[in-house]
Design a protein around this motif. Structure first.
Motif, mmCIF file in Angstrom:
data_model
loop_
_atom_site.group_PDB
_atom_site.id
_atom_site.type_symbol
_atom_site.label_atom_id
_atom_site.label_comp_id
_atom_site.label_asym_id
_atom_site.label_seq_id
_atom_site.Cartn_x
_atom_site.Cartn_y
_atom_site.Cartn_z
ATOM 1 N N GLN A 3 0.830 -1.207 0.000
ATOM 2 C CA GLN A 3 0.000 0.000 0.000
ATOM 3 C C GLN A 3 0.862 1.254 0.000
ATOM 4 O O GLN A 3 0.570 2.226 -0.705
ATOM 5 C CB GLN A 3 -0.943 -0.002 1.206
ATOM 6 C CG GLN A 3 -2.036 -1.065 1.133
ATOM 7 C CD GLN A 3 -2.893 -1.078 2.379
ATOM 8 O OE1 GLN A 3 -2.665 -0.311 3.323
ATOM 9 N NE2 GLN A 3 -3.893 -1.952 2.401
ATOM 10 N N GLN A 4 1.935 1.221 0.819
ATOM 11 C CA GLN A 4 2.816 2.390 0.860
ATOM 12 C C GLN A 4 3.516 2.576 -0.486
ATOM 13 O O GLN A 4 3.669 3.693 -0.963
ATOM 14 C CB GLN A 4 3.857 2.245 1.965
ATOM 15 C CG GLN A 4 4.754 3.464 2.128
ATOM 16 C CD GLN A 4 5.724 3.311 3.263
ATOM 17 O OE1 GLN A 4 5.823 2.235 3.833
ATOM 18 N NE2 GLN A 4 6.420 4.377 3.602
ATOM 19 N N ALA A 5 3.937 1.467 -1.112
ATOM 20 C CA ALA A 5 4.567 1.571 -2.429
ATOM 21 C C ALA A 5 3.589 2.147 -3.446
ATOM 22 O O ALA A 5 3.951 3.003 -4.268
ATOM 23 C CB ALA A 5 5.063 0.198 -2.884
ATOM 24 N N ASP A 6 2.321 1.660 -3.379
ATOM 25 C CA ASP A 6 1.313 2.208 -4.284
ATOM 26 C C ASP A 6 1.097 3.691 -4.031
ATOM 27 O O ASP A 6 0.927 4.483 -4.976
ATOM 28 C CB ASP A 6 -0.010 1.452 -4.114
ATOM 29 C CG ASP A 6 0.102 0.007 -4.590
ATOM 30 O OD1 ASP A 6 1.028 -0.272 -5.376
ATOM 31 O OD2 ASP A 6 -0.723 -0.822 -4.176
ATOM 32 N N ALA A 7 1.078 4.059 -2.735
ATOM 33 C CA ALA A 7 0.904 5.484 -2.408
ATOM 34 C C ALA A 7 2.063 6.315 -2.936
ATOM 35 O O ALA A 7 1.867 7.397 -3.491
ATOM 36 C CB ALA A 7 0.765 5.662 -0.896
ATOM 37 N N GLN A 8 3.312 5.806 -2.775
ATOM 38 C CA GLN A 8 4.465 6.536 -3.287
ATOM 39 C C GLN A 8 4.417 6.629 -4.808
ATOM 40 O O GLN A 8 4.733 7.679 -5.381
ATOM 41 C CB GLN A 8 5.752 5.847 -2.846
ATOM 42 C CG GLN A 8 6.019 5.944 -1.339
ATOM 43 C CD GLN A 8 7.264 5.191 -0.934
ATOM 44 O OE1 GLN A 8 7.847 4.461 -1.737
ATOM 45 N NE2 GLN A 8 7.664 5.337 0.324
ATOM 46 N N GLN A 9 4.022 5.531 -5.462
ATOM 47 C CA GLN A 9 3.918 5.579 -6.914
ATOM 48 C C GLN A 9 2.844 6.568 -7.342
ATOM 49 O O GLN A 9 3.018 7.332 -8.291
ATOM 50 C CB GLN A 9 3.605 4.196 -7.460
ATOM 51 C CG GLN A 9 3.536 4.145 -9.001
ATOM 52 C CD GLN A 9 3.281 2.746 -9.507
ATOM 53 O OE1 GLN A 9 3.119 1.815 -8.714
ATOM 54 N NE2 GLN A 9 3.228 2.595 -10.820
ATOM 55 N N ALA B 159 1.906 9.185 -5.623
ATOM 56 C CA ALA B 159 2.439 10.535 -5.386
ATOM 57 C C ALA B 159 3.383 10.939 -6.503
ATOM 58 O O ALA B 159 3.368 12.088 -6.963
ATOM 59 C CB ALA B 159 3.145 10.578 -4.032
ATOM 60 N N ALA B 160 4.241 9.979 -6.945
ATOM 61 C CA ALA B 160 5.162 10.293 -8.038
ATOM 62 C C ALA B 160 4.402 10.607 -9.322
ATOM 63 O O ALA B 160 4.740 11.545 -10.049
ATOM 64 C CB ALA B 160 6.122 9.126 -8.275
ATOM 65 N N GLU B 161 3.351 9.813 -9.587
ATOM 66 C CA GLU B 161 2.556 10.078 -10.779
ATOM 67 C C GLU B 161 1.849 11.427 -10.672
ATOM 68 O O GLU B 161 1.760 12.170 -11.650
ATOM 69 C CB GLU B 161 1.535 8.954 -10.985
ATOM 70 C CG GLU B 161 2.182 7.616 -11.347
ATOM 71 C CD GLU B 161 1.147 6.502 -11.448
ATOM 72 O OE1 GLU B 161 -0.031 6.781 -11.108
ATOM 73 O OE2 GLU B 161 1.515 5.386 -11.843
ATOM 74 N N GLU B 162 1.339 11.747 -9.480
ATOM 75 C CA GLU B 162 0.687 13.036 -9.272
ATOM 76 C C GLU B 162 1.676 14.181 -9.467
ATOM 77 O O GLU B 162 1.359 15.207 -10.082
ATOM 78 C CB GLU B 162 0.095 13.091 -7.857
ATOM 79 C CG GLU B 162 -0.624 14.387 -7.536
ATOM 80 C CD GLU B 162 -1.878 14.571 -8.353
ATOM 81 O OE1 GLU B 162 -2.379 15.714 -8.418
ATOM 82 O OE2 GLU B 162 -2.371 13.578 -8.920
ATOM 83 N N GLU B 163 2.910 13.990 -8.939
ATOM 84 C CA GLU B 163 3.933 15.021 -9.110
ATOM 85 C C GLU B 163 4.284 15.197 -10.585
ATOM 86 O O GLU B 163 4.439 16.324 -11.064
ATOM 87 C CB GLU B 163 5.178 14.639 -8.317
ATOM 88 C CG GLU B 163 6.283 15.682 -8.375
ATOM 89 C CD GLU B 163 7.487 15.300 -7.533
ATOM 90 O OE1 GLU B 163 8.477 16.054 -7.534
ATOM 91 O OE2 GLU B 163 7.418 14.234 -6.871
#
Length: 384
Positions: free
Chosen positions: A182-188, A190-194
């Protein structure tokens, strides 16, 4: 060595009663009991295979209950010792029950003394406060339950409890793995959002640049349009001015005429010559003697008569004060009074300092110095 009674057969673990005492035939509490007191002599299991020692020897008798007197020796150890070598037998006394520590309580105490998983370095970031605490409590409860079940149910139940605990551990590991994913998905995300925000920012900047370029182009087009409009306006104004000037000259042409109808232009204004003291001060119109000389515009004859080198001269003064000199006349028709445009006031001659018949015309604004008559005539609508 002296002979001993044969050792009883070692009991099986399944012949223990619910108190952990021996049960079955030949044991206390069973169908057959041991017949009590010794004395029992120590039996050497190697007696048949070891060469006897020469001389007399004495076998010491066992005192008391032997190994069975220690309450801390496990029953399983006693059974193993008796079954393997038959080294000793217990006295006629009740068997000691086996006591096990409260592993479940120890687990609870140990769980209470351990730090919270969320405070551990590298773990707290992976497990939220609520989730990590719940997982730790659940794992402790599962481990305690498994240990208690093992204490109450024996070896087989302990194995089952370990299996259950392992399953619970697998469940905790699966939960941790799920949280990491879940954290990896959240980081991914966030990266996609950025990246999306960066792309949108670049698009906004590009749009701003294009808008600025379009604005600049529009401003340039507006400036060019204004310049074109101003140029068109200037040309229109110039055309209007020229039209008005043409109308004015046309109107003046009705009141200004050439001094003679048929002529040839000879000496011009400012021309040098040996027949006049200075440069030529007028314009010469060559024509045959007697050609009529007309009033260029309406005015008043202020002088008429002989003027030396000018011969016979008539001075016509206009309403604005400009003087027109008509010189070298052969005769003077009008010598005073008002005249109108086109009135004959004299005739061409060759009087004065001349080489042939012609009209010498001078223009003197405000009765002053002479100017070139040709531009003045053109400005007043006379095409000469």
């Amino acid at each position: 060595m002296a002979s001993n009674k044969p050792a009883p057969e070692a009991p099986s673990a399944y012949e223990l009663d619910d108190r952990g005492a021996f049960a079955g035939p030949g044991y206390a509490g069973g169908d057959v009991e041991f017949d009590g007191d010794g004395p029992w002599e120590e039996w050497d299991p190697t007696e048949g295979s070891v060469r006897p020692v020469r001389g007399k020897h004495r076998v010491a008798k066992q005192r008391g209950g032997g190994l069975a007197r220690s309450g801390t020796v496990l029953g399983v150890g006693v059974i193993a010792a008796v079954g393997a070598g038959g080294m000793a037998s217990a006295e006629d006394r009740p068997p000691v029950p086996i006591s096990m520590p409260d592993v479940g309580g120890m687990v609870h105490d140990l769980a209470d003394s351990l730090p919270d998983a969320a405070s551990l370095p590298g773990v707290g970031a992976l497990i939220s406060d609520s989730g990590g605490h719940s997982a730790t409590s659940a794992d402790s409860a599962t481990s305690a339950a498994a240990t208690s079940a093992a204490d109450e149910s024996g070896p087989l139940s302990r194995t089952t409890a370990r299996t259950d605990a392992s399953g619970s551990g697998d469940g905790a590991g699966e939960a941790l793995r799920s949280r990491i994913l879940q954290q990896a998905d959240a980081q991914q995300g966030a990266a996609e959002e950025e990246a999306r925000e960066a792309a949108e920012g670049a698009a906004v900047k590009q749009a701003a640049v294009e808008a600025a370029a379009a604005k600049k182009t529009a401003e340039q087009a507006e400036t060019a349009k204004q310049a074109a409009e101003q140029e068109a306006k200037r040309k229109a104004e110039e055309a209007a001015r020229q039209k008005a000037e043409a109308a004015r000259l046309a109107e003046l042409a009705k009141s200004f005429i050439a001094p003679v109808s048929s002529y040839t232009l000879t000496a011009s204004f400012g021309q040098a010559g040996d027949r006049w003291a200075a440069d030529h001060t007028g314009q010469d119109f060559a024509a045959p003697t007697g050609t009529p000389v007309k009033a260029v515009h309406s005015g008043t004859i202020t002088q008429a008569g002989w003027a030396g080198s000018y011969g016979y001269r008539i001075v016509l003064t206009l309403d604005d004060g400009t003087e027109l000199w008509f010189c070298h006349l052969s005769s003077m028709v009008k010598t005073s009074g008002k005249v109108s445009t086109g009135d004959v006031i004299g005739r061409v001659g060759a009087t004065g300092n001349v080489t042939g018949p012609h009209l010498h015309l001078e223009v003197r604004p405000d009765a002053g110095s002479p100017i070139d008559p040709m531009p003045w005539l053109r400005d007043h609508g006379v095409n000469v």
